[in-house]
Design an enzyme around this catalytic site. Sequence first.
Site, PDB file in Angstrom:
ATOM      1  N   LYS A  89      77.892  31.034 -77.176  1.00  9.55           N
ATOM      2  CA  LYS A  89      77.569  29.944 -76.236  1.00  9.55           C
ATOM      3  C   LYS A  89      76.429  29.098 -76.798  1.00  9.55           C
ATOM      4  CE  LYS A  89      76.529  29.340 -71.278  1.00  9.55           C
ATOM      5  NZ  LYS A  89      76.326  30.054 -70.002  1.00  9.55           N
ATOM      6  N   SER A 105      79.118  28.656 -66.028  1.00  7.16           N
ATOM      7  CA  SER A 105      78.843  27.710 -67.081  1.00  7.16           C
ATOM      8  C   SER A 105      79.364  28.127 -68.468  1.00  7.16           C
ATOM      9  CB  SER A 105      77.341  27.481 -67.178  1.00  7.16           C
ATOM     10  OG  SER A 105      76.670  28.675 -67.541  1.00  7.16           O
ATOM     11  N   SER A 131      77.780  33.130 -64.435  1.00  3.43           N
ATOM     12  CA  SER A 131      78.362  32.294 -65.484  1.00  3.43           C
ATOM     13  C   SER A 131      79.125  33.019 -66.591  1.00  3.43           C
ATOM     14  CB  SER A 131      77.275  31.438 -66.124  1.00  3.43           C
ATOM     15  OG  SER A 131      77.002  30.354 -65.288  1.00  3.43           O
TER      16      SER A 131
END
Length: 465
Positions: free
Chosen positions: A65, A140, A164
């Site tokens: 990420k 997210s 997330s």
Amino acid sequence: MKIFEAAALLRKKSLSPSELIAEVYGKIKEQDGEIKAYISLCNDLKVPDGAADESMLWGIPVAVKDNICTKGIPTTAGSRMLENFVPDYDATVVERLKKSGAVIMGKTNMDEFGMGSDSLCSAFCVTANPVNTLYVPGGSSGGSAAAVRAGMALASLGTDTGGSIRQPAAFCGIYALKPTYSLVSRYGLIAFASSLDCIGPMANCTKDLAIMTDAIAGGDVKDATCSTREKESYYNNIKPEVKNLKIGLPIEFFENADECVRDAVYAMAQRMEGMGARVCECSCKTVKYATGAYYVISSAEASSNLARYDGVRFGYKSKEYDSFRDMCTKSRSEAFGDEVKKRILFGTYVLSAENYSSYYMKAKNAQRMIREELEALLREYDVLLTPVSPSVVPRRDAVKEVGKVCEKDRCTAAVSLAGLPALSIPCSTDENGMPIGAQLIGGRFCEKTLLDVALACEEGGLCNV
Ligand code: GLN
């Protein structure tokens, strides 16, 4: 392909790491124009030193990420503020993945600074759900989930502050683990809300989660909040086990859930009972405070963490300004997105002298109540089973309020506030064929129990969606 299967082929030399990397790279070239899981790709994809029999991750392509620092590779946190930020160090988790021989393919798209639930709040692109591109991939960590689902990485790292990791995994029909707070070092993670932020793995199966957790977990002198307890070995000890375990279904987690989500999780519970688990309904009354408490605490911490982006030390600096103050204001106004600004304003408000006790203190009290109630339940039950999200995956064009924290976050946010580990497993599909996820919640540092139960469900055919 699953990591443990690829690792076996690499060991037998019936597959070479360069073939595997080329295969995954091909998938990226083929699909990422449409899916947009990656913000940036790594240029020098090299076969690592070492050999396959040293590590299960040797030669395995993974994605990270974009709020986790990677030396020499841009790390943007999905924000214009950090568009040109190239860290000169690796986050501890990245260092450990590299040491295990994993190959980092690229950095995945995300809601700006982790604020959002649909991956619609990135400054760079909008990620689509590979199951059906008309739908959101969740967020997210939407890019990390989509990359795994589409075969553009065998596993990925996500981050979870209030859901997330778990929610995008559920929306994309994959497996993911939010570890106990402090099990995994946060050194090199761009902070959103430091007391809640966790890094964790996302993958195609339970065993792969165990392999990834083995690689990243464990004490770290560079993160004072990281636990120093002795490191466990998850992959070597994993076994499918649900028989005689006590599984609790806290009914309040199902309130206002879509009917098909409720039915899917209850059906899974019934099948677990068929496998010898003892399943009972139970109650967790404080979960109704989870969304409010999460929003206050996470925004308060974000307002403080994001104060460092002032145009001087980090990130974007406005081109024209007439004073120091003007430079800070313009830099922040121009580079932060709307959702981030909203949370900074809200977080500053709840921390202000006149509002502190009416909001922040109350939220901290609610957090304590939620933690105590969940911990009490987990002394009675081995695992709690709940939906990940009470709602089905929304279509991209149906998301009205982009980024907003809402009741949909309560099942995951409650667990984050309590600092407990939780695993997201695919459980069924809705009428549009979109995945529905179930959440397994365990006691502090009981990742092994969660992995064992998840493996029993997976091998028992409860996750075939
Ligand atoms: N959707 C939640 C939020 O927007 C959770 C985000 C997260 O876990 N990073 O705050």
